[in-house]
Design an enzyme around this catalytic site. Structure first.
Site, PDB file in Angstrom:
ATOM      1  N   HIS A   1       6.678   5.710   5.094  1.00 10.63           N
ATOM      2  CA  HIS A   1       7.591   6.628   5.772  1.00 10.63           C
ATOM      3  C   HIS A   1       8.900   6.709   4.984  1.00 10.63           C
ATOM      4  O   HIS A   1       9.101   7.629   4.192  1.00 10.63           O
ATOM      5  CB  HIS A   1       7.810   6.130   7.205  1.00 10.63           C
ATOM      6  CG  HIS A   1       8.444   7.114   8.121  1.00 10.63           C
ATOM      7  ND1 HIS A   1       8.928   8.335   7.713  1.00 10.63           N
ATOM      8  CD2 HIS A   1       8.686   7.058   9.461  1.00 10.63           C
ATOM      9  CE1 HIS A   1       9.435   8.975   8.755  1.00 10.63           C
ATOM     10  NE2 HIS A   1       9.295   8.225   9.827  1.00 10.63           N
TER      11      HIS A   1
ATOM     12  N   ASP B   1      12.993  13.184  -1.098  1.00  6.75           N
ATOM     13  CA  ASP B   1      13.337  11.915  -1.742  1.00  6.75           C
ATOM     14  C   ASP B   1      13.532  12.021  -3.244  1.00  6.75           C
ATOM     15  O   ASP B   1      14.032  11.089  -3.866  1.00  6.75           O
ATOM     16  CB  ASP B   1      12.223  10.884  -1.466  1.00  6.75           C
ATOM     17  CG  ASP B   1      12.185  10.478  -0.011  1.00  6.75           C
ATOM     18  OD1 ASP B   1      13.259  10.292   0.567  1.00  6.75           O
ATOM     19  OD2 ASP B   1      11.081  10.367   0.549  1.00  6.75           O
TER      20      ASP B   1
ATOM     21  N   HIS C   1       4.028  16.083   0.314  1.00  8.04           N
ATOM     22  CA  HIS C   1       4.489  15.952   1.695  1.00  8.04           C
ATOM     23  C   HIS C   1       3.370  16.390   2.623  1.00  8.04           C
ATOM     24  O   HIS C   1       2.662  17.348   2.332  1.00  8.04           O
ATOM     25  CB  HIS C   1       5.720  16.839   1.917  1.00  8.04           C
ATOM     26  CG  HIS C   1       6.515  16.439   3.118  1.00  8.04           C
ATOM     27  ND1 HIS C   1       6.137  16.775   4.387  1.00  8.04           N
ATOM     28  CD2 HIS C   1       7.647  15.710   3.226  1.00  8.04           C
ATOM     29  CE1 HIS C   1       7.010  16.266   5.236  1.00  8.04           C
ATOM     30  NE2 HIS C   1       7.932  15.618   4.562  1.00  8.04           N
TER      31      HIS C   1
HETATM   32  N1  COA Z   1       1.566  12.337  -6.894  1.00  8.44           N
HETATM   33  C1  COA Z   1       0.406  12.754  -7.402  1.00  8.44           C
HETATM   34  N2  COA Z   1      -0.567  13.326  -6.675  1.00  8.44           N
HETATM   35  C2  COA Z   1      -0.341  13.465  -5.350  1.00  8.44           C
HETATM   36  C3  COA Z   1       0.861  13.055  -4.767  1.00  8.44           C
HETATM   37  C4  COA Z   1       1.833  12.467  -5.582  1.00  8.44           C
HETATM   38  N3  COA Z   1       2.986  12.042  -5.077  1.00  8.44           N
HETATM   39  N4  COA Z   1       0.804  13.327  -3.426  1.00  8.44           N
HETATM   40  C5  COA Z   1      -0.389  13.888  -3.198  1.00  8.44           C
HETATM   41  N5  COA Z   1      -1.079  13.968  -4.368  1.00  8.44           N
HETATM   42  C6  COA Z   1      -2.425  14.502  -4.530  1.00  8.44           C
HETATM   43  C7  COA Z   1      -3.466  13.510  -4.060  1.00  8.44           C
HETATM   44  O1  COA Z   1      -3.860  12.636  -5.093  1.00  8.44           O
HETATM   45  C8  COA Z   1      -4.567  14.400  -3.604  1.00  8.44           C
HETATM   46  O2  COA Z   1      -5.266  14.854  -4.767  1.00  8.44           O
HETATM   47  P1  COA Z   1      -6.872  15.052  -4.730  1.00  8.44           P
HETATM   48  O3  COA Z   1      -7.116  16.099  -3.660  1.00  8.44           O
HETATM   49  O4  COA Z   1      -7.193  15.503  -6.103  1.00  8.44           O
HETATM   50  O5  COA Z   1      -7.414  13.719  -4.357  1.00  8.44           O
HETATM   51  C9  COA Z   1      -3.837  15.611  -3.017  1.00  8.44           C
HETATM   52  O6  COA Z   1      -2.559  15.620  -3.664  1.00  8.44           O
HETATM   53  C10 COA Z   1      -3.638  15.532  -1.501  1.00  8.44           C
HETATM   54  O7  COA Z   1      -3.159  14.227  -1.176  1.00  8.44           O
HETATM   55  P2  COA Z   1      -3.084  13.669   0.315  1.00  8.44           P
HETATM   56  O8  COA Z   1      -2.927  12.181   0.272  1.00  8.44           O
HETATM   57  O9  COA Z   1      -4.195  14.226   1.123  1.00  8.44           O
HETATM   58  O10 COA Z   1      -1.731  14.327   0.796  1.00  8.44           O
HETATM   59  P3  COA Z   1      -0.919  13.927   2.069  1.00  8.44           P
HETATM   60  O11 COA Z   1      -0.314  15.177   2.546  1.00  8.44           O
HETATM   61  O12 COA Z   1      -1.674  13.139   3.043  1.00  8.44           O
HETATM   62  O13 COA Z   1       0.180  12.926   1.438  1.00  8.44           O
HETATM   63  C11 COA Z   1       2.189  11.815   1.025  1.00  8.44           C
HETATM   64  C12 COA Z   1       1.506  13.020   1.695  1.00  8.44           C
HETATM   65  C13 COA Z   1       3.686  11.928   1.261  1.00  8.44           C
HETATM   66  C14 COA Z   1       1.681  10.496   1.671  1.00  8.44           C
HETATM   67  C15 COA Z   1       1.874  11.806  -0.482  1.00  8.44           C
HETATM   68  O14 COA Z   1       2.230  13.046  -1.052  1.00  8.44           O
HETATM   69  C16 COA Z   1       2.559  10.673  -1.240  1.00  8.44           C
HETATM   70  O15 COA Z   1       2.045   9.535  -1.247  1.00  8.44           O
HETATM   71  N6  COA Z   1       3.727  10.973  -1.906  1.00  8.44           N
HETATM   72  C17 COA Z   1       4.461   9.981  -2.663  1.00  8.44           C
HETATM   73  C18 COA Z   1       5.363   9.162  -1.741  1.00  8.44           C
HETATM   74  C19 COA Z   1       6.504   9.982  -1.183  1.00  8.44           C
HETATM   75  O16 COA Z   1       7.201  10.680  -1.890  1.00  8.44           O
HETATM   76  N7  COA Z   1       6.709   9.838   0.142  1.00  8.44           N
HETATM   77  C20 COA Z   1       7.820  10.483   0.820  1.00  8.44           C
HETATM   78  C21 COA Z   1       7.388  11.658   1.615  1.00  8.44           C
HETATM   79  S1  COA Z   1       8.775  12.483   2.310  1.00  8.44           S
END
Ligand code: COA
Length: 383
Positions: free
Chosen positions: A224, A320, A264
């Site tokens: 989070h 972020d 996101h």
């Molecule tokens: N870097 C690289 N690839 C990413 C990514 C990132 N930060 N975030 C998502 N992806 C990719 C995933 O690998 C996945 O690829 P695939 O379909 O080829 O397997 C695709 O995008 C979808 O990912 P998913 O985990 O389903 O997206 P989500 O919406 O559930 O995830 C987060 C959201 C925030 C958990 C995720 O983007 C993340 O871990 N970000 C980094 C941490 C961060 O910045 N958090 C703060 C959020 S405000």
């Protein structure tokens, strides 16, 4: 009863809210109908607090009353400072120290123990919590650095007063303004995990202190809060290491890791808050005449956009990505970033609890049972 399982409650509507509205495809965010860009540019954080806790922006007279009440409530009693010293001595993280302090703050609030359906009492509790968060955090950071806490000043806005209490000197007005905008941008964001946690607790008619304590706990998890700290740690690694920003990011991608500050759950395009923070970082970098953090971030964004094509997959910079470098340049320690997020998001937590309690229904979802079939109890001597 619906039998469709929605793990993580993804896409499930659980409440109506008039606080913030997100268009994840267009990359837009509104607080009570006002675009985030206009609020960040034109309003102070205190006006945004008022807006989120009431139905509209305040008039000048309403704002003056509201600010006066919050400014008077900034100081904390010596018992809180003693607790913070104890937590600092045991090496507690700022976000955990904040969580423990909220519980303790409830003891000094005259409204604690009032009728749980008294929303006016809840409103006052919320104001006092948001007023005291900056004092608690600044004092905690100073105590762990062996310094005396700095008393809050009533003549400064909330953002400027926090920087003043943290550093012991009045901040540059540009720094205070940029920090004020960062607080506005983090104030609310729909039913994220910590806000929903606050609502679940509030739906039992527990008081606002309990809701906020639980919300801080929810924010402390790495899924989070915390990505802006990861981004800043990455920038420091690039700065101190032999690789360029582009080489560094290639290595990270090759290892299959995610890019902190990108992606996101709700936005499929660039987070609108990232755009504002990018331009604020540019402003701050011009003031400090130190543009190299901004340049690293721009190199990373250009590479991830033009060479890797992450935005085509719906993965783009989030709030972020640029905030960490702003906080770092404002002299805020890295491990305080999540606690700063809590300081600002307390607005949303309290706003949503008040809104939900006004038309309350206990939040009680169900899980699908996948354990063993019905069976006979076996006495212990026969097992
Ligand atoms: N870097 C690289 N690839 C990413 C990514 C990132 N930060 N975030 C998502 N992806 C990719 C995933 O690998 C996945 O690829 P695939 O379909 O080829 O397997 C695709 O995008 C979808 O990912 P998913 O985990 O389903 O997206 P989500 O919406 O559930 O995830 C987060 C959201 C925030 C958990 C995720 O983007 C993340 O871990 N970000 C980094 C941490 C961060 O910045 N958090 C703060 C959020 S405000």
């Amino acid at each position: 009863m619906t039998t469709e399982l929605k793990k993580g409650l993804e896409g499930v509507l659980v409440a109506e809210s008039a606080l913030s509205d997100i268009d994840g495809d267009a990359g837009e965010l509104y607080y009570r109908g006002y675009p985030i860009e206009a609020l960040a540019e034109e309003a102070t954080y205190e006006e945004v607090l008022y807006l989120l806790w009431n139905e509209d922006l305040p008039t000048a007279a309403e704002l003056a009353d509201f600010e006066a009440e919050m400014r008077e409530a900034r100081a904390v009693k010596p018992g809180i400072i003693d607790l913070l010293q104890l937590l600092a001595d045991s090496g507690e993280r700022p976000i955990s120290a904040l969580r423990s302090s909220v519980s303790m703050l409830s003891a000094e609030d005259p409204a604690t123990g009032s009728d749980p359906t008294d929303l006016e009492a809840a409103r006052h509790m919320g104001r006092r919590i948001s007023a005291k968060f900056p004092t608690v955090l600044a004092a905690f950071d100073r105590l762990r650095r062996g310094k005396e806490p700095v008393e809050p000043r009533e003549d400064l806005g909330l953002a400027a007063n926090f920087l003043y209490m943290l550093h012991g000197t009045e901040p540059d007005p540009v720094d205070a303004e940029i920090f004020d905008k960062a607080l506005t941008l983090h104030a609310d964001h729909g039913l994220n995990a910590s806000t929903f946690t606050a609502m679940v607790v509030g739906s039992t008619l527990a008081d606002v202190y309990n809701s906020v304590t639980a919300a801080v706990a929810a924010l402390s998890g790495p899924l989070h809060g915390g990505a802006n700290q990861d981004v800043m740690e990455a920038l420091l690694e690039i700065d101190e290491g032999p690789l360029t920003a582009t080489e560094w990011i290639k290595e990270l991608l090759d290892s299959g890791e995610r890019i902190p500050g990108w992606g996101h759950r709700v936005y499929n395009v660039r987070d609108p808050r990232a755009k504002i923070l990018e331009s604020e970082l540019r402003r701050l970098s011009n003031r400090t005449e130190d543009c190299h953090w901004l340049e690293y971030l721009e190199d990373l964004e250009t590479h991830l956009t033009e060479e890797v094509g992450l935005p085509e997959k719906g993965v783009a910079p989030n709030v972020d990505f640029y905030s960490g470098a702003i906080y770092y340049q404002l002299g805020i320690p890295l491990d305080m970033f999540t606690a700063i997020f809590a300081m600002s998001r307390s607005t949303g937590w309290i706003g949503h609890v008040l809104e939900y309690q006004a038309d309350n229904k206990l939040i009680r979802p169900r899980g699908r049972y996948i354990g063993p079939d019905r069976r006979e109890f076996v006495p212990i001597e026969e097992r």
